[in-house]
Design a protein around this motif. Structure first.
Motif, short mmCIF file in Angstrom:
data_model
loop_
_atom_site.label_atom_id
_atom_site.label_comp_id
_atom_site.label_asym_id
_atom_site.label_seq_id
_atom_site.Cartn_x
_atom_site.Cartn_y
_atom_site.Cartn_z
N TYR A 91 0.85 -1.18 0.00
CA TYR A 91 0.00 0.00 0.00
C TYR A 91 0.89 1.24 0.00
CZ TYR A 91 -3.52 -3.36 1.49
OH TYR A 91 -4.36 -4.44 1.56
N VAL A 100 0.53 5.69 -0.27
CA VAL A 100 -0.28 6.90 -0.39
C VAL A 100 0.66 8.05 -0.73
CG1 VAL A 100 -1.87 8.48 0.74
CG2 VAL A 100 -1.94 6.04 1.30
N ASP A 152 -8.04 -1.90 -12.69
CA ASP A 152 -9.14 -1.08 -12.23
C ASP A 152 -10.43 -1.86 -12.36
OD1 ASP A 152 -7.16 1.10 -13.91
OD2 ASP A 152 -7.73 1.61 -11.86
N THR A 201 -4.38 12.15 -9.44
CA THR A 201 -5.42 11.34 -8.77
C THR A 201 -5.94 10.24 -9.67
OG1 THR A 201 -7.06 13.00 -9.42
CG2 THR A 201 -6.12 13.22 -7.22
N THR A 203 -4.56 6.68 -9.23
CA THR A 203 -4.94 5.83 -8.10
C THR A 203 -5.43 4.51 -8.66
OG1 THR A 203 -5.50 7.65 -6.62
CG2 THR A 203 -6.60 5.55 -6.23
N SER A 204 -4.78 3.41 -8.26
CA SER A 204 -5.09 2.12 -8.85
C SER A 204 -4.29 1.04 -8.15
CB SER A 204 -4.71 2.15 -10.34
OG SER A 204 -5.13 0.97 -11.00
N ARG A 219 -1.20 -1.25 -4.06
CA ARG A 219 -2.38 -0.38 -4.17
C ARG A 219 -1.92 1.04 -3.89
NH1 ARG A 219 -7.32 -0.85 -5.18
NH2 ARG A 219 -7.39 -3.11 -4.93
N THR A 275 -2.65 5.06 -3.77
CA THR A 275 -3.65 6.11 -3.65
C THR A 275 -2.95 7.46 -3.78
OG1 THR A 275 -4.99 4.75 -2.17
CG2 THR A 275 -5.45 7.12 -2.20
N THR A 306 -3.56 11.43 -3.45
CA THR A 306 -4.54 12.37 -2.87
C THR A 306 -4.25 13.81 -3.28
OG1 THR A 306 -3.22 12.65 -0.89
CG2 THR A 306 -4.83 10.87 -0.86
#
Lengths: 113, 112
Positions: free
Chosen positions: A10, A12, A38, A83, A86-87, A109, A111, A113
């Motif tokens: 993960y 971000v 996706d 953005t 994000t996928s 994953r 993300t 922002t």
């Protein structure tokens, strides 16, 4: 067993950041691939590499670049994350002369922002 | 250009019931066909593949698939589904080049 690992499960990041996704395989495979996944779209090929320092664009290369300096490692680079990137990102590898099946990593994953 | 269609986005079956997931492909030459499974939060695992020969191929976890050239199909089957089969399933078509195309996936839910 073939093992394909990805540096993060993960991630971000903020819009505009440069993002590096790393993939390593331990079976001396010549070919490596980056996909994004996706919902409702399946897997779409971003880039692939035949061998060290060789790369080919896939179906959706815009906004991405790749690097393959060593046979076992294939990096995906988002120069300026947005953005819409994000996928889920999946890496795969395959032996050049083989049964053509690809072996996948667990995915990252991302993300933004 | 090659393409893969998985007509069912989501399928629900009861545990112990039989399962068939549909896959139709478009490919100009002899296709290499694959079924992969993806458990939640995981990468893709190969279930089975078809290159040539017997059109009924056996895979892992009790799955099988049948290649029907006349129908451009490669449907995945399992006679009795287990709760652990709940996952997303992807059909893929490829050839002797480095191109592989995946379907959009079918999500399988298993009812107790």
């Amino acid at each position: 067993d073939v093992k394909v690992t990805q540096s993060s499960r993960y991630l971000v990041k903020r819009t505009g950041e440069k993002v590096f996704l790393e993939c390593v395989q331990d079976m001396d495979h010549e070919n490596m691939f980056w996909y994004r996944q996706d919902p409702g779209l399946g897997l779409r090929l971003i880039y692939f590499s035949y061998d060290v320092k060789m790369k080919e664009k896939g179906d959706i290369p815009e906004g991405y670049s790749v690097s393959r300096e060593k046979k076992e490692r294939f990096s995906l680079i988002l120069e300026s994350a947005s953005t819409n990137q994000t996928s889920m990102y999946l890496c795969a590898s395959r032996r050049q002369v083989s049964s053509y099946e690809q072996y996948f990593g667990p995915g990252t994953r991302l993300t933004v922002t | 250009a090659q393409s893969v269609t998985q007509p069912d986005i989501h399928i629900t079956v009861s545990e112990g019931a039989s399962l068939e997931l549909r896959c139709n492909y478009s490919y100009g030459a002899t296709p290499y066909l694959f079924w992969y499974v993806q458990s939640p939060g995981q990468g893709l695992q190969l279930l089975l593949k078809y290159f040539s020969g017997d059109t009924l191929v056996q895979g892992i976890k009790g799955f099988e698939a049948e290649f029907k050239r006349s129908q451009s199909s490669f449907n995945l089957r399992k006679p009795s589904v287990h709760w652990s089969d709940a996952a997303e399933y992807f059909c893929a078509v490829g050839g002797t080049n480095n191109d592989m195309r995946f379907g959009a996936g079918t999500r399988l839910t298993v009812k107790p």
